[in-house]
Design a protein around this motif. Sequence first.
Motif, PDB file in Angstrom:
ATOM      1  N   UNK A 108       0.841  -1.190   0.000  1.00 45.82           N
ATOM      2  CA  UNK A 108       0.000   0.000   0.000  1.00 45.82           C
ATOM      3  C   UNK A 108       0.880   1.245   0.000  1.00 45.82           C
ATOM      4  N   UNK A 109       0.453   2.276  -0.738  1.00 48.15           N
ATOM      5  CA  UNK A 109       1.247   3.505  -0.821  1.00 48.15           C
ATOM      6  C   UNK A 109       1.143   4.325   0.465  1.00 48.15           C
ATOM      7  N   UNK A 110      -0.102   4.669   0.822  1.00 45.88           N
ATOM      8  CA  UNK A 110      -0.306   5.521   1.994  1.00 45.88           C
ATOM      9  C   UNK A 110      -1.763   5.437   2.437  1.00 45.88           C
ATOM     10  N   UNK A 111      -2.064   6.050   3.554  1.00 47.71           N
ATOM     11  CA  UNK A 111      -3.426   6.013   4.090  1.00 47.71           C
ATOM     12  C   UNK A 111      -4.353   6.979   3.360  1.00 47.71           C
ATOM     13  N   UNK A 112      -3.834   8.109   2.915  1.00 43.75           N
ATOM     14  CA  UNK A 112      -4.708   9.123   2.325  1.00 43.75           C
ATOM     15  C   UNK A 112      -4.947   8.923   0.829  1.00 43.75           C
ATOM     16  N   UNK A 113      -4.050   8.219   0.137  1.00 40.98           N
ATOM     17  CA  UNK A 113      -4.199   7.986  -1.299  1.00 40.98           C
ATOM     18  C   UNK A 113      -3.635   6.600  -1.642  1.00 40.98           C
TER      19      UNK A 113
END
Length: 127
Positions: A108-113
């Motif tokens: 996963x890249x990040x929580x927001x995007x």
Amino acid sequence: MRSNELNQTIMQPNSLLTELILTQSQESLGRICLDWIPQPGNYLNFQGQTYTVLERRHRYQLKSGRYQLHKISLYVQFVQQPEDRTLIDGNWILGDANCRFNAHSELIRCAVNPLGPCQDCRFFESI
């Protein structure tokens, strides 16, 4: 892979017979010998296609009164390999590692995007 091709697989020292299985259909893609043990989230190229490893199962065999690792089954899913990856300390991570929100993960890249892309993301904050 045809059965005669499977029989022609040459085992290298320190390599393990690894079966690739598509997760959704439980279809076997074939068997290969790997000199590394892929972790879930790793990418694997097989017969010109890229797959991501979702699960790894070990198979043991009893020999001389001891269990020994005999083969590995990798449950994989076809994937387009992401272009925005960064190599950090020998591990590939998704997205821009310079962003404060980057998860430093192969999954996963990040929580927001989480689906990206990182380029032109309105939440980007440099570390």
